[in-house]
Design a protein around this motif. Sequence first.
Motif, PDB file in Angstrom:
ATOM      1  N   LEU A  53       0.817  -1.206   0.000  1.00 15.95           N
ATOM      2  CA  LEU A  53       0.000   0.000   0.000  1.00 15.95           C
ATOM      3  C   LEU A  53       0.851   1.258   0.000  1.00 15.95           C
ATOM      4  N   ILE A  54       1.852   1.334   0.853  1.00 19.53           N
ATOM      5  CA  ILE A  54       2.612   2.578   0.949  1.00 19.53           C
ATOM      6  C   ILE A  54       3.673   2.707  -0.141  1.00 19.53           C
ATOM      7  N   GLU A  55       3.771   1.687  -0.988  1.00 16.49           N
ATOM      8  CA  GLU A  55       4.613   1.823  -2.172  1.00 16.49           C
ATOM      9  C   GLU A  55       3.902   2.585  -3.285  1.00 16.49           C
ATOM     10  N   GLN A  56       2.597   2.810  -3.109  1.00 16.46           N
ATOM     11  CA  GLN A  56       1.848   3.518  -4.132  1.00 16.46           C
ATOM     12  C   GLN A  56       2.288   4.980  -4.180  1.00 16.46           C
ATOM     13  N   PRO A  57       2.193   5.601  -5.360  1.00 19.82           N
ATOM     14  CA  PRO A  57       2.632   6.999  -5.484  1.00 19.82           C
ATOM     15  C   PRO A  57       1.956   7.908  -4.462  1.00 19.82           C
ATOM     16  N   LEU A  58       2.744   8.758  -3.844  1.00 17.98           N
ATOM     17  CA  LEU A  58       2.318   9.809  -2.920  1.00 17.98           C
ATOM     18  C   LEU A  58       1.992   9.319  -1.514  1.00 17.98           C
ATOM     19  N   LEU A  59       1.855   8.004  -1.297  1.00 13.79           N
ATOM     20  CA  LEU A  59       1.491   7.514   0.028  1.00 13.79           C
ATOM     21  C   LEU A  59       2.729   7.405   0.912  1.00 13.79           C
ATOM     22  N   HIS A  60       2.692   8.064   2.061  1.00  9.08           N
ATOM     23  CA  HIS A  60       3.843   8.109   2.957  1.00  9.08           C
ATOM     24  C   HIS A  60       3.773   7.053   4.052  1.00  9.08           C
ATOM     25  N   SER A  61       2.597   6.880   4.629  1.00  6.86           N
ATOM     26  CA  SER A  61       2.491   5.982   5.782  1.00  6.86           C
ATOM     27  C   SER A  61       1.065   5.481   5.916  1.00  6.86           C
ATOM     28  N   THR A  62       0.911   4.455   6.748  1.00  7.34           N
ATOM     29  CA  THR A  62      -0.412   3.931   7.048  1.00  7.34           C
ATOM     30  C   THR A  62      -0.441   3.391   8.469  1.00  7.34           C
ATOM     31  N   SER A  63      -1.607   3.458   9.061  1.00  5.94           N
ATOM     32  CA  SER A  63      -1.876   2.758  10.318  1.00  5.94           C
ATOM     33  C   SER A  63      -3.110   1.907  10.097  1.00  5.94           C
ATOM     34  N   ILE A  64      -3.081   0.698  10.632  1.00 10.53           N
ATOM     35  CA  ILE A  64      -4.169  -0.229  10.384  1.00 10.53           C
ATOM     36  C   ILE A  64      -4.528  -0.984  11.643  1.00 10.53           C
ATOM     37  N   GLY A  65      -5.802  -1.100  11.862  1.00  8.31           N
ATOM     38  CA  GLY A  65      -6.307  -1.940  12.935  1.00  8.31           C
ATOM     39  C   GLY A  65      -7.195  -3.018  12.368  1.00  8.31           C
ATOM     40  N   VAL A  66      -7.004  -4.239  12.848  1.00 11.98           N
ATOM     41  CA  VAL A  66      -7.805  -5.376  12.402  1.00 11.98           C
ATOM     42  C   VAL A  66      -8.295  -6.146  13.616  1.00 11.98           C
ATOM     43  N   VAL A  67      -9.557  -6.509  13.597  1.00 12.41           N
ATOM     44  CA  VAL A  67     -10.099  -7.448  14.576  1.00 12.41           C
ATOM     45  C   VAL A  67     -10.636  -8.629  13.788  1.00 12.41           C
ATOM     46  N   TYR A  68     -10.097  -9.809  14.046  1.00 16.41           N
ATOM     47  CA  TYR A  68     -10.481 -11.010  13.299  1.00 16.41           C
ATOM     48  C   TYR A  68     -10.741 -12.148  14.275  1.00 16.41           C
ATOM     49  N   ARG A  69     -12.003 -12.533  14.360  1.00 21.56           N
ATOM     50  CA  ARG A  69     -12.441 -13.605  15.251  1.00 21.56           C
ATOM     51  C   ARG A  69     -11.855 -13.438  16.657  1.00 21.56           C
ATOM     52  N   GLY A  70     -11.971 -12.216  17.142  1.00 23.75           N
ATOM     53  CA  GLY A  70     -11.551 -11.903  18.504  1.00 23.75           C
ATOM     54  C   GLY A  70     -10.095 -11.529  18.663  1.00 23.75           C
ATOM     55  N   LYS A  71      -9.282 -11.697  17.629  1.00 26.42           N
ATOM     56  CA  LYS A  71      -7.865 -11.346  17.701  1.00 26.42           C
ATOM     57  C   LYS A  71      -7.668  -9.925  17.180  1.00 26.42           C
ATOM     58  N   GLU A  72      -6.811  -9.185  17.858  1.00 26.04           N
ATOM     59  CA  GLU A  72      -6.597  -7.774  17.530  1.00 26.04           C
ATOM     60  C   GLU A  72      -5.190  -7.549  16.987  1.00 26.04           C
ATOM     61  N   PHE A  73      -5.118  -6.695  15.994  1.00 24.71           N
ATOM     62  CA  PHE A  73      -3.835  -6.321  15.401  1.00 24.71           C
ATOM     63  C   PHE A  73      -3.807  -4.815  15.201  1.00 24.71           C
ATOM     64  N   ILE A  74      -2.718  -4.193  15.564  1.00 18.35           N
ATOM     65  CA  ILE A  74      -2.495  -2.782  15.256  1.00 18.35           C
ATOM     66  C   ILE A  74      -1.105  -2.666  14.658  1.00 18.35           C
ATOM     67  N   ARG A  75      -1.040  -2.064  13.501  1.00 20.59           N
ATOM     68  CA  ARG A  75       0.235  -1.940  12.803  1.00 20.59           C
ATOM     69  C   ARG A  75       0.405  -0.526  12.275  1.00 20.59           C
ATOM     70  N   HIS A  76       1.640  -0.043  12.276  1.00 19.01           N
ATOM     71  CA  HIS A  76       1.989   1.249  11.704  1.00 19.01           C
ATOM     72  C   HIS A  76       3.162   1.026  10.755  1.00 19.01           C
ATOM     73  N   ARG A  77       3.121   1.687   9.626  1.00 16.14           N
ATOM     74  CA  ARG A  77       4.222   1.513   8.677  1.00 16.14           C
ATOM     75  C   ARG A  77       4.487   2.817   7.941  1.00 16.14           C
ATOM     76  N   GLY A  78       5.754   3.060   7.643  1.00 15.14           N
ATOM     77  CA  GLY A  78       6.147   4.231   6.878  1.00 15.14           C
ATOM     78  C   GLY A  78       6.479   5.419   7.759  1.00 15.14           C
ATOM     79  N   ASP A  79       6.703   6.556   7.134  1.00 20.60           N
ATOM     80  CA  ASP A  79       7.013   7.806   7.832  1.00 20.60           C
ATOM     81  C   ASP A  79       5.982   8.852   7.449  1.00 20.60           C
ATOM     82  N   MET A  80       5.453   9.522   8.459  1.00 15.53           N
ATOM     83  CA  MET A  80       4.419  10.515   8.188  1.00 15.53           C
ATOM     84  C   MET A  80       4.946  11.704   7.401  1.00 15.53           C
ATOM     85  N   GLU A  81       6.188  12.093   7.641  1.00 21.43           N
ATOM     86  CA  GLU A  81       6.786  13.192   6.897  1.00 21.43           C
ATOM     87  C   GLU A  81       7.836  12.645   5.943  1.00 21.43           C
ATOM     88  N   ALA A  82       7.692  13.002   4.698  1.00 19.18           N
ATOM     89  CA  ALA A  82       8.612  12.507   3.681  1.00 19.18           C
ATOM     90  C   ALA A  82      10.045  12.913   4.013  1.00 19.18           C
TER      91      ALA A  82
END
Length: 390
Positions: free
Chosen positions: A49-78
């Motif tokens: 996702l963050i390899e796409q043009p202009l995208l610097h960073s992402t944060s994602i939260g997932v809840v799947y069958r009771g399991k929780e994931f929080i991930r951050h990737r990239g840098d907010m400032e280029a």
Amino acid sequence: MQTISMIVQNRRWFNYLVLSAALLATGCAGEHVAAKDLGADIDEVAATLIEQPLLHSTSIGVVYRGKEFIRHRGDMEAGKPSPPTDATLYEIGSLSKTLAGTLMAKAVLEHRLDLDDDVRIYLPGDYPNLQYKGDPIRIRHLLSHTSGLPNMLPDRANTVLEDFTDQRTPHELNAIYARYTKADFFRDLHAVKIRQAPGKNYAYSSTGTELAAHILEAVYKRDYESLLRGFFQDSAAISGLRIRLNEAEATRLAVGYHSDNAVPTTPMPQLPWGASGNVKATAPEMVKYLKFQLAGGPVVTESHHALVEFDSEFSIGYFWNIVSGDHLKGVYYAHHGGVPRSQSYIYIMPKYDLGIFVITNQSGDQTARAMETAINTLVERIAARENAAR
């Protein structure tokens, strides 16, 4: 406010909709319950996702069958080491509308108001214009974007948003809303013309959400932000939702970029109530919101109730877009959020007991499509894993 959704809307009804997950190699937020294979999938999807043009960073939260994931990737400032963290406050844009819809569902269940109430009974003064040939705008029309109200008030904001990617757009929006008050909103509401019977045709309206927030204030005798924070603290242990930030909180607000401008842009301007696009939240708080949605309960169930069906595949509940007929995802509930420096998605998929929140700190005309692709890839992998386990 969901500015971007107006660009990618209409009969993709929801193919616009109108973002799934990530692991950070340097500073991930952490996986609350171990699930190695899904974590690897999330990591790969986020990296793409963050390899796409202009995208610097992402944060994602997932809840799947009771399991929780929080991930951050990239840098907010280029060009700077600046990864988002669990403390980063994000502008979630029009995901704010689903929170307002939840509060409306609560008010309906408590018999504070009725979906078929004429909205004018909650307004100060007379509004003979808020009807069409005797058919008034009702609360259900606000929630389903069928009121016939304009997207934004004042009307000149709609002109600015016609060319959302123009680099002047954030500055022009800031100028419009710099001193735009609730009194100004009601003044402009008097000038609105309803050109067709409410309840029939979809026309996305942040104005309708702002009016819904006023109605909630009228029936509960409390300001909207207090209602918002109080309900979600009590029902979902979400303590950090904000519409207006104090000085300390403002330092945690995510940096963001508008369109192809290399210079960070200003935050979304404050709307009179802020219900349509001014809520700020962290990724952990959005994970709690995913859990709240997946757990069901009377208020959530009511908020997912379809108020209008446009065709066999697309309905709207309490500001929720409801999509049917998708063999992979099943019936699901979703919303897109877009402000001049951030875009986000939320998906609730009961078929997999799955909720996904994803946000980027860039807002352009291709951002939503990139996030949709990321989500679809993640759902495909989850579906394949479940099929293999049978």
